[in-house]
Design a protein around this motif. Structure first.
Motif, PDB file in Angstrom:
ATOM      1  N   UNK A   6     -24.553 -39.834  35.349  1.00 46.33           N
ATOM      2  CA  UNK A   6     -23.828 -39.480  36.565  1.00 46.33           C
ATOM      3  C   UNK A   6     -22.583 -38.635  36.325  1.00 46.33           C
ATOM      4  N   UNK A   7     -22.019 -38.663  35.129  1.00 45.61           N
ATOM      5  CA  UNK A   7     -20.803 -37.907  34.856  1.00 45.61           C
ATOM      6  C   UNK A   7     -20.957 -36.422  35.138  1.00 45.61           C
ATOM      7  N   UNK A   8     -22.072 -35.776  34.801  1.00 39.03           N
ATOM      8  CA  UNK A   8     -22.196 -34.345  35.114  1.00 39.03           C
ATOM      9  C   UNK A   8     -22.094 -34.034  36.613  1.00 39.03           C
ATOM     10  N   UNK A   9     -22.538 -34.946  37.445  1.00 41.20           N
ATOM     11  CA  UNK A   9     -22.408 -34.737  38.900  1.00 41.20           C
ATOM     12  C   UNK A   9     -20.942 -34.726  39.312  1.00 41.20           C
ATOM     13  N   UNK A  10     -20.188 -35.667  38.799  1.00 43.67           N
ATOM     14  CA  UNK A  10     -18.757 -35.730  39.080  1.00 43.67           C
ATOM     15  C   UNK A  10     -18.040 -34.526  38.481  1.00 43.67           C
ATOM     16  N   UNK A  11     -18.340 -34.227  37.239  1.00 44.27           N
ATOM     17  CA  UNK A  11     -17.670 -33.126  36.546  1.00 44.27           C
ATOM     18  C   UNK A  11     -17.949 -31.785  37.208  1.00 44.27           C
ATOM     19  N   UNK A  12     -19.150 -31.578  37.668  1.00 46.50           N
ATOM     20  CA  UNK A  12     -19.478 -30.290  38.279  1.00 46.50           C
ATOM     21  C   UNK A  12     -18.684 -30.059  39.556  1.00 46.50           C
ATOM     22  N   UNK A  13     -18.469 -31.094  40.333  1.00 45.03           N
ATOM     23  CA  UNK A  13     -17.694 -30.946  41.561  1.00 45.03           C
ATOM     24  C   UNK A  13     -16.204 -30.773  41.272  1.00 45.03           C
ATOM     25  N   UNK A  14     -15.673 -31.567  40.356  1.00 49.00           N
ATOM     26  CA  UNK A  14     -14.250 -31.472  40.049  1.00 49.00           C
ATOM     27  C   UNK A  14     -13.906 -30.212  39.268  1.00 49.00           C
ATOM     28  N   UNK A  15     -14.882 -29.633  38.576  1.00 42.93           N
ATOM     29  CA  UNK A  15     -14.611 -28.375  37.858  1.00 42.93           C
ATOM     30  C   UNK A  15     -14.262 -27.260  38.835  1.00 42.93           C
ATOM     31  N   UNK A  16     -14.717 -27.377  40.061  1.00 41.22           N
ATOM     32  CA  UNK A  16     -14.376 -26.392  41.096  1.00 41.22           C
ATOM     33  C   UNK A  16     -12.878 -26.402  41.388  1.00 41.22           C
ATOM     34  N   UNK A  17     -12.218 -27.520  41.055  1.00 43.31           N
ATOM     35  CA  UNK A  17     -10.768 -27.658  41.247  1.00 43.31           C
ATOM     36  C   UNK A  17     -10.004 -27.445  39.935  1.00 43.31           C
ATOM     37  N   UNK A  18     -10.702 -27.009  38.893  1.00 41.63           N
ATOM     38  CA  UNK A  18     -10.060 -26.761  37.606  1.00 41.63           C
ATOM     39  C   UNK A  18      -9.917 -27.989  36.737  1.00 41.63           C
ATOM     40  N   UNK A  19     -10.630 -29.044  37.056  1.00 36.33           N
ATOM     41  CA  UNK A  19     -10.585 -30.281  36.268  1.00 36.33           C
ATOM     42  C   UNK A  19     -11.789 -30.295  35.340  1.00 36.33           C
ATOM     43  N   UNK A  20     -11.537 -30.423  34.035  1.00 34.13           N
ATOM     44  CA  UNK A  20     -12.600 -30.383  33.037  1.00 34.13           C
ATOM     45  C   UNK A  20     -12.729 -31.737  32.362  1.00 34.13           C
TER      46      UNK A  20
END
Length: 69
Positions: A6-20
């Motif tokens: 599930x982490x890639x789902x969370x990471x992909x959305x938050x990466x849009x806000x510059x969070x890696x």
């Protein structure tokens, strides 16, 4: 839940806000040398316990003003 899945789902959305994100399932990564690389730490609570030295590193991380989720 399967945090690795599930982490890639969370990471992909938050990466849009510059969070890696960097993901690990190894509690041995809870050490000062490693934690110093990050601004925040998110724990999924996949493990029942951590060692005293891991706890010390985690508390130091938070005391330095880093984020803990």
């Amino acid at each position: 839940h399967n945090s690795a899945q599930l982490m890639p789902l969370l990471a992909s959305q938050l990466s849009l806000e510059g969070i890696h994100f960097t993901y690990t399932d190894d509690p041995n990564d809870l050490n000062s040398d490693n934690l110093d690389k990050y601004d925040a730490l998110m724990i999924y609570a996949n493990h029942d316990s951590i060692t005293t030295s891991q706890e010390t590193a985690l508390l130091s991380f938070v005391e330095k003003g880093r984020g803990f989720i």
